[in-house]
Design a protein around this motif. Structure first.
Motif, PDB file in Angstrom:
ATOM      1  N   THR A  66       0.845  -1.203   0.000  1.00  0.00           N
ATOM      2  CA  THR A  66       0.000   0.000   0.000  1.00  0.00           C
ATOM      3  C   THR A  66       0.879   1.251   0.000  1.00  0.00           C
ATOM      4  OG1 THR A  66      -0.087   0.019   2.412  1.00  0.00           O
ATOM      5  CG2 THR A  66      -1.879  -1.136   1.268  1.00  0.00           C
TER       6      THR A  66
ATOM      7  N   THR B 118       0.229   5.907   3.286  1.00  0.00           N
ATOM      8  CA  THR B 118      -0.294   7.222   3.640  1.00  0.00           C
ATOM      9  C   THR B 118      -0.603   7.305   5.128  1.00  0.00           C
ATOM     10  OG1 THR B 118      -1.339   7.189   1.469  1.00  0.00           O
ATOM     11  CG2 THR B 118      -1.971   8.975   2.940  1.00  0.00           C
TER      12      THR B 118
ATOM     13  N   PRO C 168       3.635   0.545   5.067  1.00  0.00           N
ATOM     14  CA  PRO C 168       2.950  -0.167   3.980  1.00  0.00           C
ATOM     15  C   PRO C 168       2.633  -1.622   4.313  1.00  0.00           C
ATOM     16  CG  PRO C 168       4.792   1.105   3.129  1.00  0.00           C
ATOM     17  CD  PRO C 168       4.876   1.189   4.616  1.00  0.00           C
ATOM     18  N   LYS C 169       1.495  -2.098   3.784  1.00  0.00           N
ATOM     19  CA  LYS C 169       1.050  -3.473   4.004  1.00  0.00           C
ATOM     20  C   LYS C 169       1.189  -4.250   2.702  1.00  0.00           C
ATOM     21  CE  LYS C 169      -2.866  -1.298   5.184  1.00  0.00           C
ATOM     22  NZ  LYS C 169      -2.681   0.041   5.778  1.00  0.00           N
TER      23      LYS C 169
ATOM     24  N   TRP D  81       2.097   1.236  -8.589  1.00  0.00           N
ATOM     25  CA  TRP D  81       1.063   1.166  -7.543  1.00  0.00           C
ATOM     26  C   TRP D  81      -0.160   0.465  -8.099  1.00  0.00           C
ATOM     27  CZ3 TRP D  81      -2.995   5.243  -6.573  1.00  0.00           C
ATOM     28  CH2 TRP D  81      -3.034   6.231  -7.556  1.00  0.00           C
TER      29      TRP D  81
ATOM     30  N   SER E  33     -10.826   9.751 -12.369  1.00  0.00           N
ATOM     31  CA  SER E  33     -10.016  10.229 -11.254  1.00  0.00           C
ATOM     32  C   SER E  33      -9.909   9.120 -10.214  1.00  0.00           C
ATOM     33  CB  SER E  33     -10.679  11.469 -10.648  1.00  0.00           C
ATOM     34  OG  SER E  33     -10.010  11.858  -9.461  1.00  0.00           O
ATOM     35  N   VAL E  34      -8.754   9.026  -9.580  1.00  0.00           N
ATOM     36  CA  VAL E  34      -8.547   8.021  -8.531  1.00  0.00           C
ATOM     37  C   VAL E  34      -7.419   8.430  -7.597  1.00  0.00           C
ATOM     38  CG1 VAL E  34      -6.912   6.683  -9.946  1.00  0.00           C
ATOM     39  CG2 VAL E  34      -8.060   5.582  -8.031  1.00  0.00           C
ATOM     40  N   GLY E  35      -7.487   7.984  -6.366  1.00  0.00           N
ATOM     41  CA  GLY E  35      -6.344   8.126  -5.457  1.00  0.00           C
ATOM     42  C   GLY E  35      -6.652   8.919  -4.217  1.00  0.00           C
TER      43      GLY E  35
ATOM     44  N   PRO F 160      -9.913  11.868  -2.570  1.00  0.00           N
ATOM     45  CA  PRO F 160     -11.154  12.562  -2.901  1.00  0.00           C
ATOM     46  C   PRO F 160     -10.818  13.719  -3.845  1.00  0.00           C
ATOM     47  CG  PRO F 160     -10.901  12.320  -0.520  1.00  0.00           C
ATOM     48  CD  PRO F 160      -9.601  11.937  -1.136  1.00  0.00           C
TER      49      PRO F 160
ATOM     50  N   THR G  57     -13.488   7.423  -9.239  1.00  0.00           N
ATOM     51  CA  THR G  57     -13.518   6.009  -8.869  1.00  0.00           C
ATOM     52  C   THR G  57     -12.885   5.801  -7.498  1.00  0.00           C
ATOM     53  OG1 THR G  57     -11.361   5.567  -9.883  1.00  0.00           O
ATOM     54  CG2 THR G  57     -13.287   5.396 -11.312  1.00  0.00           C
ATOM     55  N   TRP G  58     -13.652   5.251  -6.585  1.00  0.00           N
ATOM     56  CA  TRP G  58     -13.110   4.980  -5.247  1.00  0.00           C
ATOM     57  C   TRP G  58     -12.738   3.506  -5.121  1.00  0.00           C
ATOM     58  CZ3 TRP G  58     -14.227   1.441  -1.551  1.00  0.00           C
ATOM     59  CH2 TRP G  58     -13.441   1.541  -0.386  1.00  0.00           C
ATOM     60  N   TRP G  59     -11.539   3.269  -4.674  1.00  0.00           N
ATOM     61  CA  TRP G  59     -11.093   1.901  -4.358  1.00  0.00           C
ATOM     62  C   TRP G  59      -9.761   1.968  -3.656  1.00  0.00           C
ATOM     63  CZ3 TRP G  59      -7.242  -0.716  -7.726  1.00  0.00           C
ATOM     64  CH2 TRP G  59      -6.778   0.099  -8.778  1.00  0.00           C
ATOM     65  N   GLN G  60      -9.165   0.815  -3.333  1.00  0.00           N
ATOM     66  CA  GLN G  60      -7.914   0.757  -2.567  1.00  0.00           C
ATOM     67  C   GLN G  60      -7.035  -0.373  -3.090  1.00  0.00           C
ATOM     68  OE1 GLN G  60      -9.939  -0.464   1.226  1.00  0.00           O
ATOM     69  NE2 GLN G  60      -9.109   1.468   1.986  1.00  0.00           N
ATOM     70  N   THR G  61      -5.773  -0.366  -2.661  1.00  0.00           N
ATOM     71  CA  THR G  61      -4.894  -1.495  -2.972  1.00  0.00           C
ATOM     72  C   THR G  61      -5.590  -2.791  -2.558  1.00  0.00           C
ATOM     73  OG1 THR G  61      -2.999  -0.081  -2.465  1.00  0.00           O
ATOM     74  CG2 THR G  61      -2.579  -2.446  -2.606  1.00  0.00           C
TER      75      THR G  61
ATOM     76  N   LEU H 292     -16.833  10.697  -0.329  1.00  0.00           N
ATOM     77  CA  LEU H 292     -15.739  10.264   0.542  1.00  0.00           C
ATOM     78  C   LEU H 292     -15.224  11.473   1.308  1.00  0.00           C
ATOM     79  CD1 LEU H 292     -14.867   7.307   0.551  1.00  0.00           C
ATOM     80  CD2 LEU H 292     -15.963   7.923  -1.605  1.00  0.00           C
TER      81      LEU H 292
ATOM     82  N   LYS I 270      -0.399  10.997  -2.858  1.00  0.00           N
ATOM     83  CA  LYS I 270      -1.405  11.314  -1.839  1.00  0.00           C
ATOM     84  C   LYS I 270      -0.816  12.218  -0.765  1.00  0.00           C
ATOM     85  CE  LYS I 270      -2.940   6.661  -2.430  1.00  0.00           C
ATOM     86  NZ  LYS I 270      -4.329   6.578  -2.805  1.00  0.00           N
TER      87      LYS I 270
HETATM   88  P1  ATP Z   1      -1.897   3.052   3.451  1.00  0.00           P
HETATM   89  O1  ATP Z   1      -3.030   2.073   3.414  1.00  0.00           O
HETATM   90  O2  ATP Z   1      -0.559   2.367   3.464  1.00  0.00           O
HETATM   91  O3  ATP Z   1      -2.049   4.109   4.472  1.00  0.00           O
HETATM   92  P2  ATP Z   1      -3.136   4.272   1.132  1.00  0.00           P
HETATM   93  O4  ATP Z   1      -4.416   4.003   1.849  1.00  0.00           O
HETATM   94  O5  ATP Z   1      -2.933   5.649   0.601  1.00  0.00           O
HETATM   95  O6  ATP Z   1      -1.893   3.867   2.050  1.00  0.00           O
HETATM   96  P3  ATP Z   1      -3.804   3.068  -1.372  1.00  0.00           P
HETATM   97  O7  ATP Z   1      -4.371   1.713  -1.371  1.00  0.00           O
HETATM   98  O8  ATP Z   1      -2.895   3.462  -2.491  1.00  0.00           O
HETATM   99  O9  ATP Z   1      -2.981   3.230  -0.060  1.00  0.00           O
HETATM  100  O10 ATP Z   1      -4.963   4.137  -1.357  1.00  0.00           O
HETATM  101  C1  ATP Z   1      -6.306   3.845  -1.059  1.00  0.00           C
HETATM  102  C2  ATP Z   1      -6.948   5.050  -0.430  1.00  0.00           C
HETATM  103  O11 ATP Z   1      -6.921   6.155  -1.345  1.00  0.00           O
HETATM  104  C3  ATP Z   1      -8.397   4.908  -0.076  1.00  0.00           C
HETATM  105  O12 ATP Z   1      -8.584   4.266   1.155  1.00  0.00           O
HETATM  106  C4  ATP Z   1      -8.853   6.371  -0.040  1.00  0.00           C
HETATM  107  O13 ATP Z   1      -8.499   6.981   1.176  1.00  0.00           O
HETATM  108  C5  ATP Z   1      -8.062   6.986  -1.144  1.00  0.00           C
HETATM  109  N1  ATP Z   1      -8.853   7.047  -2.392  1.00  0.00           N
HETATM  110  C6  ATP Z   1      -8.622   6.377  -3.533  1.00  0.00           C
HETATM  111  N2  ATP Z   1      -9.501   6.733  -4.493  1.00  0.00           N
HETATM  112  C7  ATP Z   1     -10.329   7.650  -3.950  1.00  0.00           C
HETATM  113  C8  ATP Z   1     -11.455   8.403  -4.426  1.00  0.00           C
HETATM  114  N3  ATP Z   1     -11.889   8.295  -5.672  1.00  0.00           N
HETATM  115  N4  ATP Z   1     -12.059   9.217  -3.554  1.00  0.00           N
HETATM  116  C9  ATP Z   1     -11.624   9.339  -2.287  1.00  0.00           C
HETATM  117  N5  ATP Z   1     -10.578   8.682  -1.788  1.00  0.00           N
HETATM  118  C10 ATP Z   1      -9.927   7.841  -2.599  1.00  0.00           C
END
Ligand code: ATP
Ligand code: MG
Length: 647
Positions: A264, A267, A271-272, A309, A385-387, A389, A412-416, A512, A609
């Motif tokens: 991850t 942030t 990292p996991k 990533w 858009s991603v990453g 809010p 688009t909202w999602w995570q690793t 979000l 981020k």
């Molecule tokens: P770590 O988990 O190590 O603290 P990280 O959460 O930044 O790092 P990623 O998996 O890269 O690792 O990011 C996922 C996170 O990014 C989500 O949990 C959210 O907070 C944010 N995110 C991703 N896309 C969006 C989006 N479209 N809107 C809002 N937040 C988003």
């Protein structure tokens, strides 16, 4: 005690219904009415090819899920070979654009197959096979997706480490995963200069003795130290290697076999190492890619992220290639040789779908729209858009200046951990709202709950959780089963804790609100970072803003804002007063920052981020937490100095 939920303060009223050009979109009216199990069953059978069909859709024993049980498949076969076999060998898989101007390469699916087979056979020569763990430390060169697919072909799980990470970060990932082989390159291009990678890899390998072999891809002319017996130039090792696919079969993998590990962004904490499997992951990313980006035969798709990533894994490599799409792959930075490089690329290849991050959009905002205006961007049909809010002003800027005032923006909202997009608008169905990620994808069952796990009423903010499993769901944290339980499943047993705050509006759309760790508490009101930042970015002079809380005797916590002005200017005393007033008018006096610090940059992870926890450390004058994934450590020192001066 005040309100236990997050106060929802900002109200955004702009609405954008689906444009008529999306009347024939892949996801049309009625899309959401489908039965989730029937949907994922059908996508599972039709979107990917199986060597052995699956017998069971899923098994769910919280917190462990399995998907497409009994199925055997290969991700590389699905991303490469089957397209060639179906007659699409001449279609361009990706237009690669090197950072040096004029350094270009069009790689067709047939080319890709030859490159992947050659790479896989070279890996075999050095003992890589099913179950050998491989680390990949490359920049955005064609060999990066090729190496990943070669690993997938052999059943060797990979972990890709950002080309910009330090030796320590690389070594800790190699050791954590137990990688025996490392693939790297001599140097990568960075703003017109070669940035050596191999010496960093060497340093990492001194602390990662498990690495037996290191394959080195040549990208530049720089002198490169090589250790005899361990290091091999890829061009030499592969010189006489067979590239005929018939002699390098794709390993039949179980749907639940691991495909890769991705760490991850770091942030919120260290990292996991997230584990992703083959079947559910591939179906999940290809399906969401098809519907969310409305992929057609003629699509020219560009996800301007780094493959290092999760966005790059799911939506540069596995999703788009599985769908047989033509993509763009760009090696360099957006400002080399000038700030219009991206728009030159969009024009040159006729990009129809562009997918990037709010941090990039805000950077382009800071530079101004004149760079985009130099180019014909009329090919653009859809923006993503991603990453993080996306602040409503950045959303509207993106649609106006890049999307020609017509292209829909899908946030688009999602995570690793989720592997695939879970919440997003669909361009042919959704009425868009700047700042909202729209609705959950089919079968995704989020809920917003309070401190005790009870759903909050619509409009109220709370903790985002996920109830049912989804195909690309993580299968754990590598080597740390207890961290898996503690991080995601202990707060509300049975529900997956996302770690983000959210609210749902009356239409069922999700907003979000940022990380729950970052929520501020002012006079008993829990205030989201995103809403205050969005109010600041709404001011026409502001390009970017990050807020955090510091202790305050009177109000418990007080808000500190770090602000970057457009054009990188410094802020005056007057500007401080104006911005505080602006926040008061937009969302209320409660959310007015107590201090405003102007800074040319914000501390960000390598994936772009904002690391608010470091801003909090600065505001509290404490020691800094884990900074290993920070993009530019000098930014933190600069801010520390400025914060001290502004206090
Ligand atoms: P770590 O988990 O190590 O603290 P990280 O959460 O930044 O790092 P990623 O998996 O890269 O690792 O990011 C996922 C996170 O990014 C989500 O949990 C959210 O907070 C944010 N995110 C991703 N896309 C969006 C989006 N479209 N809107 C809002 N937040 C988003
Ligand atoms: Mg996270």
């Amino acid at each position: 005690m005040g309100d236990r939920n997050i106060d929802a303060l900002l109200s955004e009223q702009r609405r954008y219904p689906p444009p008529p050009e999306f009347a024939d979109a892949n996801a049309g009216p009625g899309f959401y009415e489908q039965d989730p199990d029937a949907f994922w069953e059908r996508e599972g059978r039709e979107r990917v090819d199986w060597f052995t069909p699956f017998s069971t859709l899923r098994e769910w024993t919280p917190p462990y899920a399995k998907w497409y049980l009994g199925g055997k498949l290969n991700a590389c076969y699905n991303c490469v070979d089957r397209h060639v076999e179906a007659g699409a060998g001449d279609k361009v898989a990706f237009h690669w654009e090197g950072e040096p101007v004029g350094d270009r390469l069009a790689v067709t699916y047939a080319d890709l197959q030859r490159r992947v087979v050659r790479f896989a056979n070279t890996l075999k020569k050095i003992g890589v096979g099913r179950g050998t763990n491989v680390a990949i430390y490359l920049g955005m060169v064609p060999d990066l997706p090729v190496a990943m697919l070669a690993c997938a072909r052999l059943g060797a799980p990979h972990t890709v480490v950002f080309g910009g990470f330090s030796a320590d970060s690389l070594a800790s990932r190699i050791n954590d995963m137990g990688c025996q082989v490392l693939i790297t390159q001599d140097a990568s291009w960075r703003r017109g200069r070669p940035l050596p990678l191999k010496p960093v890899a060497d340093e990492a390998m001194t602390n990662a003795p498990g690495v037996r072999r290191c394959l080195v891809v040549r990208r530049t002319e720089v002198d490169t130290p090589m250790t005899a017996g361990r290091d091999l130039w890829y061009h030499e090792a592969s010189a006489h290697v067979d590239d005929d696919a018939a002699n390098c079969p794709c390993e039949p993998m179980d749907a639940e076999d691991p495909l890769f590990l991705m760490y991850t962004s770091g942030t919120t904490a260290k990292p996991k190492g997230i584990v992703h499997t083959t079947g559910g992951y591939l179906v999940g990313v290809a399906t969401t890619h098809h519907y969310v980006f409305d992929i057609k035969q003629s699509t020219v798709y560009w996800c301007a992220a780094d493959i290092g990533w999760i966005t790059g894994h799911s939506y540069i490599v596995y999703g788009p290639l599985c769908n047989g799409v033509t993509s763009v792959l760009y090696e360099g930075t957006p400002d080399f040789p000038d700030k219009d490089r991206w728009w030159d690329i969009v024009e040159r290849y006729g990009v129809t779908v562009l997918y990037t991050a709010p941090t990039a959009i805000r950077t382009h905002m800071k530079w101004g729209p004149e760079f985009a205006r130099r180019h014909d961007l009329s090919s653009i049909r859809l923006l993503g858009s991603v990453g993080e809010p996306i602040n409503p002003e950045a959303w509207v800027w993106y649609r106006t200046h890049i999307g020609g005032g017509r292209a829909p923006v899908v946030d688009t909202w999602w995570q690793t951990e989720t592997g695939m997009i879970l919440i997003s608008p669909l361009p042919g169905v959704s009425t868009l709202k700047p700042g909202s990620a729209g609705r959950p994808f089919i079968g995704v069952t989020p809920s917003v709950v309070d401190d005790h796990g009870y759903p909050v009423t619509p409009g109220e903010g709370g903790f985002l959780v996920l109830r049912e499993p989804w195909p690309a769901m993580l299968r754990g944290i590598h080597g740390d089963p207890s961290r898996y339980l503690a991080t995601y499943w202990s707060r509300f047993p049975g529900d997956y804790l996302v770690g983000d705050g959210a609210r749902v509006d009356d239409d069922g759309d999700y907003w979000l609100l940022g990380r729950i760790d970052d929520v501020m508490n002012v006079s008993g009101h829990r205030i989201s970072t995103v809403e205050v930042e969005s109010a600041l970015v709404d001011d026409p002079t502001v390009a970017e803003a990050a807020v955090c809380a510091r202790p305050d005797e009177l109000t418990g916590q007080a808000i500190v804002a770090y602000v970057t002005l457009k054009g990188g200017r410094d802020g005056s005393r007057q500007a401080v007063a104006t911005l505080r007033q602006h926040v008061a008018e937009k969302i209320g006096r409660l959310a007015m920052p107590a201090n405003i610090v102007f800074t040319p940059e914000l501390p960000k992870t390598r994936s772009g981020k904002i690391m608010r926890r470091l801003l909090r450390d600065i505001a509290e004058e404490g020691t800094l937490g884990d900074t290993t994934t920070l993009a530019d450590p000098s930014v933190v020192e600069e801010i520390r100095t400025r914060a001290a001066a502004a206090a």
